[in-house]
Enzyme design. Structure first.
Site, PDB file in Angstrom:
ATOM      1  N   HIS A   1     -15.138  -9.547 -16.065  1.00  0.00           N
ATOM      2  CA  HIS A   1     -13.995 -10.462 -16.149  1.00  0.00           C
ATOM      3  C   HIS A   1     -13.754 -11.153 -14.820  1.00  0.00           C
ATOM      4  O   HIS A   1     -12.653 -11.577 -14.514  1.00  0.00           O
ATOM      5  CB  HIS A   1     -12.740  -9.737 -16.615  1.00  0.00           C
ATOM      6  CG  HIS A   1     -13.002  -8.780 -17.735  1.00  0.00           C
ATOM      7  ND1 HIS A   1     -13.237  -7.440 -17.510  1.00  0.00           N
ATOM      8  CD2 HIS A   1     -13.134  -8.968 -19.062  1.00  0.00           C
ATOM      9  CE1 HIS A   1     -13.489  -6.845 -18.662  1.00  0.00           C
ATOM     10  NE2 HIS A   1     -13.439  -7.750 -19.622  1.00  0.00           N
TER      11      HIS A   1
HETATM   12  S1  FES Z   1     -13.410  -7.533 -14.024  1.00  0.00           S
HETATM   13 FE1  FES Z   1     -12.921  -6.478 -15.857  1.00  0.00          FE
HETATM   14  S2  FES Z   1     -14.154  -4.748 -15.609  1.00  0.00           S
HETATM   15 FE2  FES Z   1     -14.595  -5.789 -13.805  1.00  0.00          FE
END
Ligand code: FES
Lengths: 687, 175
Positions: B140
């Site tokens: 993410h």
């Molecule tokens: S940014 Fe969501 S798990 Fe690493």
């Protein structure tokens, strides 16, 4: 489950749900308001006990499956890892393995109760047949479960039982191949048995629902065998039957706990602590005790197909009982002749069970044939004839009359216990048969025997020393790790001591970044080193006989205790056959075999070894191993110390088990007492 | 029941409550092993013992990944530039303020040892990626700097530091 319920919830949320799904009404009408005959005795509590056992088996089974690996190479060790490494794993495993036996004890009592009181008669035929189906499913489940630990008995039991199907004309061989998934019992067999063993209990649960449904339509039978006529004949299920069932169940759990905590391996077979070996069949293949009567029937018929057919008909004939016994009087209480025949039949079943555990030779074969004939005669001749010619005594007019007419006998419950013990006792014959020839090993006084037994730490440390300096030259101990030396209830080494002991060995590790294997000093997480790289090397170096792994030796060996001693053993908690045997073997070598004994080359004569010619030489001599604590350095002492050490390696949680067992027993006795008085208080209103 | 006096009644009530309470205690106690068995078993615990890692083969600007207790551990040999970047930041402005000195062992500034598990939802960030010369989590988009501190994205915390110590200048012991 008997028609629409009159149950009206007051709470508005409950009302809302009830209008859409009348589940509370169902529970209320089935288990609260449900009218139950007021003259039920304690034999009627076994239905509840069976439901409880099904629950216990499903819960512990689902948990065991979280830790178990269904693979031919890994299954045996994964079961041992459950017992040794998982928190309370030993408890869960013993709950499950002994739970199967308890389940069968309860189901046999439940079935005999049905037989005695005529619970299969009109209008309960379907109820009874559903019961027979449950029993068949239980047998299949129990059999497949017994295969999962993948010990010698698992493997050979699976081989023998699956081969039963090869008796079927034309399709036999193909059916067996389908069961195996290979050319012999192997990994695919284990995998499918695991899958089915997980599935079948839920099928059983489904049929149990039908069974209970049918029960609640027809209503319960009762000892008088007359249907309830007026409201005076019945009491509501709750609290009357509930509390009575709870008390019965509590007594049963006490009995169950005795096995789990004090004699967990009493009903098992020592051979199943030897990993499955497709190349060696144990001297006697014996199924679990609950199949023994049918096994005896199978063996008493000298023709393959006929034997298998007889065995299956012995079970299936039960389904036809409602039509074989056409007597109008249900309860054998009022059928004096049938009653006598019933008890003879019980004796025949016990006798068949006893014979099933015996080798099929000589007088046992003859006895087996006679009893097999009696078994079938009971169903095919005695009951049909009696139901036509017997003149029953007058049955009471109503259940209320029955209750008033006689004083309740406490004897019944005492009989229940004795009967159950008798049934169990059957097994003793099967638990120990390794040493049929030769004298019985003398019983040694072990510190770990009895309900409060504990290992003697000094003795375990000395035993470890002997293992390390003598036994480990030839024997591996693959299930024990250096970290175990520091475990509570063990030899009590400190962590530093265990680390130092581990560091003495070199362990092959790798591959490293360069892809090479390397040697490093041992760590506490490493297992004890094996003297040979593999079994073939061990065999080659030892004149053709590989020295067995010693981890479980103290549970993998036993000997006949004989009748009636093996029954007393259940009460005295005798569980020390293994260490007695090890001690006897180590002290039983004789330089010159007795006159007339032909000793093969490369063998040593041993008084206690079955067959006496042992590949292992006498390895212990006085003063061979130095003791620092002043203990006499004699062979007898060495043998005792190493046997105690091997008992610990085989049963590392023994102390924890006995300690927890004591607490649980005390608790259960208190609870059972309270339930008894509560039951009396509740039933005081009913009389 | 011979009498139905109120004394008898209350004695009965007491009996019922006592029985129910004892049975409830028993049921609760019986549930305990069923839950306790979910803990890591003894062999898993034993396998989680400390490990030693030789740092000598890791060149300047390189990193390796080792496993300890089933977790990936990044050992990064930081360049001068990376160390300077990590030290030049205004610590107070960070989402999870921590000076670089608190994230490495004194005298071993070039070695960053972090648990390579994104503090957002547990993916494994990729080393030497992202805008901060540190780690970039592909799941993410969280970005960590050359000190393993969260700089951008949904992760709330800096990459965790496993317990470790220098046994010698070129060897660490994790755990
Ligand atoms: S940014 Fe969501 S798990 Fe690493």
């Amino acid at each position: 489950m008997s028609g629409p319920s009159s149950f009206q919830p007051q709470n508005s949320v409950l009302k809302w749900i009830e209008r859409r799904l009348p589940i509370f009404g169902l529970v209320h009408s089935s288990f609260v308001a449900y009218p139950t005959p007021r003259n039920l005795n304690y034999w009627w509590t076994f239905g509840g006990i069976l439901s409880f056992m099904l629950g216990v088996q499903i819960i512990t089974g689902v948990i065991l499956a979280m830790h178990y690996t269904p693979h031919a190479d890994l299954a045996f060790n994964s079961v041992e890892a459950i017992v040794r490494d998982v928190d309370y794993g030993w408890l869960l495993r013993y709950l499950h393995s002994n739970g199967a036996s308890m389940f069968f004890i309860a189901v046999y009592i439940h079935m005999l109760r049905g037989l005695y009181y005529g619970s299969y008669k009109e209008p309960r035929e379907i109820l009874w047949i559903l019961g027979v189906i449950i029993y068949l499913l239980m047998m299949a489940t129990g059999f497949m479960g017994y295969v999962l630990p993948w010990g010698q008995m698992s493997f050979w039991g699976a081989t023998v039982i699956t081969n039963l199907f090869s008796a079927i004309p034309y399709f036999g061989e193909s059916i067996v191949t389908l069961l195996w998934g290979g050319y012999s019992v192997g990994n695919p067999t284990l995998n499918r048995f695991f899958s089915l063993h997980y599935l079948l209990p839920f099928v059983i649960a489904g049929v149990v629902v039908l069974h209970v449904w049918a029960l609640h339509v027809a209503g319960q039978n009762n000892p008088a065998g007359v249907e309830p006529k007026t409201a005076k004949d019945t009491v509501p299920f709750t609290p009357y039957a509930t509390i009575k069932d709870a008390f019965g169940l509590s007594c049963f759990i006490l009995f169950y706990c005795w096995f789990i905590f004090y004699i967990p391996n009493y009903l098992g077979d020592p051979d199943n602590y030897i990993p499955a070996n497709p190349g060696v069949t144990p001297a006697h293949i014996v199924p679990e005790w609950y199949y023994l009567p049918f096994y005896a029937i199978l063996r008493s018929i000298p023709n393959k197909l006929a034997g298998v057919a007889a065995m299956f008909s012995a079970i299936l004939i039960l389904a036809f009982l409602p039509w074989l016994d056409s007597a109008k009087t249900r309860s054998m209480r009022y059928r004096p002749l049938a009653k006598q025949c019933f008890w003879i039949f019980v004796g025949v079943c016990l006798g068949l069970g006893y014979l099933g555990a015996k080798p099929p030779e000589g007088v046992y074969v003859v006895a087996g044939r006679i009893l097999t004939a009696c078994y079938f005669a009971y169903f095919l001749i005695v009951l049909p004839i009696l139901s036509r010619i017997e003149k029953p005594r007058t049955v009471p007019n109503s259940i209320a009359d029955d209750v008033l007419g006689k004083k309740k006998s406490v004897v019944a419950s005492a009989l229940a216990v004795i009967g159950a013990v008798g049934l169990l006792a059957l097994d003793g014959g099967s638990t120990a048969r390794a040493a049929e020839h030769g004298p019985t090993p003398p019983s040694v006084n072990w510190s770990f025997a009895g309900p409060f037994g504990k290992f003697d730490q000094g003795q375990l440390q000395r035993g470890y020393k002997i293992y390390k300096e003598v036994c480990s030259a030839c024997h591996s101990m693959n299930l024990v790790h250096y970290r175990n030396l520091t475990d509570p209830g063990g030899p009590g080494f400190s962590i530093a001591q265990a680390e130092a002991l581990a560091a003495e060995i070199q362990v092959k590790d790798g591959p490293n970044d360069a892809g090479e294997m390397f040697e490093r000093p041992g760590r506490v997480a490493d297992k004890f080193p094996a003297p040979f790289p593999n079994e073939n090397a061990a065999r080659a170096a030892n004149g053709g006989a590989a020295p067995p792994d010693l981890s479980l030796m103290a549970k993998a060996r036993g000997y006949e205790r004989g009748f009636p001693q093996f029954i007393f053993d259940a009460f005295t908690q005798f569980q020390e056959k293994g260490p007695n045997y090890i001690h006897a073997i180590l002290t039983g070598f004789e330089e010159t075999p007795p006159e007339g004994f032909e000793l093969p080359d490369g063998s040593t004569y041993n008084k206690y070894f079955p067959g006496h010619a042992m590949k292992m030489p006498s390895v212990l001599a006085d003063d061979q191993v130095t003791y620092d604590d002043g203990t006499p350095q004699k062979v007898d002492q060495y043998a005792k110390d190493v046997a105690a050490f091997l008992m610990w390696t085989a049963e590392p949680k023994l102390e924890e088990r006995k300690r927890l067992g004591f607490q649980v027993m005390i608790f259960m006795i208190i609870l059972t007492g309270l339930l008894y008085f509560t039951k009396r208080a509740v039933w005081a209103d009913a009389h | 029941m011979t009498t139905s006096s109120s004394a008898g009644q209350s004695r009965r009530d007491f009996l019922f409550v006592a029985t129910g309470a004892v049975a409830a205690v028993g049921a609760a106690a019986a549930a305990w092993p069923l839950v306790a068995q979910l803990n890591p078993d003894a062999s898993t615990v034993a396998a989680g013992a400390p490990i030693e890692v030789d740092l000598a083969p890791i060149a300047d600007g390189q990193d390796i990944k080792v496993f300890w207790r089933g977790k990936p551990i990044y050992i990064m040999h930081r360049t001068k530039k990376q160390i300077e970047e990590a030290r030049d930041v205004n610590v107070a402005s960070l989402p999870d303020p921590q000076p670089d000195s608190a994230r490495v062992k004194e005298g071993h500034d070039q070695w960053l040892v972090v648990i390579g598990i994104c503090t957002h939802l547990g993916c494994i960030p990729i080393a030497h990626e992202g805008n901060y010369d540190g780690f970039f989590c592909p799941c993410h988009g969280s970005q960590y700097d050359s000190s393993g501190r969260i700089r951008q994205g949904p992760a709330p915390l800096n990459l965790a530091i496993p317990p470790y110590a220098f046994v010698s200048d070129s060897k660490i012991r994790i755990g």
